[in-house]
Design a protein around this motif. Sequence first.
Motif, short mmCIF file in Angstrom:
data_model
loop_
_atom_site.label_atom_id
_atom_site.label_comp_id
_atom_site.label_asym_id
_atom_site.label_seq_id
_atom_site.Cartn_x
_atom_site.Cartn_y
_atom_site.Cartn_z
N UNK A 182 0.84 -1.19 0.00
CA UNK A 182 0.00 0.00 0.00
C UNK A 182 0.88 1.24 0.00
N UNK A 183 0.29 2.36 -0.41
CA UNK A 183 1.06 3.60 -0.43
C UNK A 183 1.33 4.06 0.99
N UNK A 218 -13.61 6.98 -4.05
CA UNK A 218 -13.80 5.60 -4.45
C UNK A 218 -12.54 5.05 -5.10
N UNK A 219 -12.42 3.72 -5.13
CA UNK A 219 -11.30 3.03 -5.77
C UNK A 219 -9.97 3.29 -5.08
N UNK A 220 -10.01 3.73 -3.84
CA UNK A 220 -8.77 3.85 -3.08
C UNK A 220 -7.96 5.09 -3.37
N UNK A 221 -8.51 6.07 -4.09
CA UNK A 221 -7.76 7.27 -4.41
C UNK A 221 -7.83 8.26 -3.25
N UNK A 222 -6.77 9.07 -3.13
CA UNK A 222 -6.73 10.14 -2.15
C UNK A 222 -6.77 11.45 -2.91
N UNK A 240 -3.73 9.10 -5.48
CA UNK A 240 -2.61 8.20 -5.23
C UNK A 240 -3.02 6.74 -5.30
N UNK A 241 -2.12 5.92 -5.81
CA UNK A 241 -2.25 4.48 -5.72
C UNK A 241 -0.93 3.96 -5.16
N UNK A 300 3.04 10.63 -12.00
CA UNK A 300 4.27 9.86 -11.85
C UNK A 300 3.86 8.42 -11.56
N UNK A 301 4.24 7.52 -12.45
CA UNK A 301 3.85 6.12 -12.32
C UNK A 301 5.07 5.21 -12.41
N UNK A 302 5.19 4.30 -11.46
CA UNK A 302 6.18 3.22 -11.53
C UNK A 302 5.49 2.04 -12.21
#
Length: 327
Positions: free
Chosen positions: A1-2, A16-20, A145-146, A169-171
């Motif tokens: 988790x972040x 929703x979907x776990x975003x902040x 954020x994810x 920014x995505x890994x």
Amino acid sequence: MIKTYLKSIVIAVILLNGFVSKAVQLTEHPKAEISNGIVKAQILLPDLEHGYYKATRFDWSGVISNLDYKGHSYFGTWFDKDNHPAHATIMGPVEAYSPLNYKDVEVGDAFVKIGIGALLKSSNESHSDFIPYKIVDPGIWELKMTTNSVEFIHKLSNGGYAYEYIKTIELVENQPKMIISHRLKNTGLKTISTVGFNHNFLVLDNQPIGKGVELSFPVAVSGSGRGEDDMFAIQGKKLVFLRLLDNEESFACKYLEGLNSVEDFDIRLENHNSRAGVRITGDYKLPRLRLWGNAKTVCPETYINLKVEAGEDYNWSYDYEFYETAE
């Protein structure tokens, strides 16, 4: 988790979907850690009151204080913490954009810089990246954020200009790769015209710049500047460093020429002493490539010309691939 590192109280709105959507930290700089299991990065988050970077040169989104891959580090502090101007105390592949309307406004009125806000024009002197302008309208920042990404959304409407600037920014999953993608939406009535650049403050394994550190390109390049034939030399498709730089030295090339197509936007920086390497590619033809650095950082500065008409949007991206060089 972040992971979001906060020393005191955090206010967050969870969607929703776990975003902040928003995160505000009350006593220390807000920051988040993302990972794809291969690459891990620590990102400093924008905040007018508590954010790490509050100067008016660089876009506030995407400040990466550290990025690790296989025990190698790629960003970090390259400046003297005790003796450095606020506008340059920044880390990571940070970007800056020329003001939209500085020449068009009167002293005492506001001009706009993307990713920062509306700033007060304090004199009739030419705009300078090194002057700390007062922020009169910071706009609105939102974050999503994810576990492996952070999306920054900056919205501003001021002086007839309005935009939504989105940087992600995505890994990339299961790859030693980071993508920085952008979308600039012109939500106002005036044309947005600006020149942007990515400073790419690369700090490989926190080692000094010297022999064994080199830049390489897919084609031969040419250029000249401060430090040529002393600190560095251009040898066909490579730029190599000739000696160890001391802490008071810096080098620069105003233009590195020869990159004439989208395929030529392919830059590698390698430290053969520590075996850290990074490859940077983009999805457009570079209008200009500048080089700057000092004893701790090498900065291939990639430029972009942006012109976005009212109601339109423009997208562009940079890919960073991290690797180890051969023995």
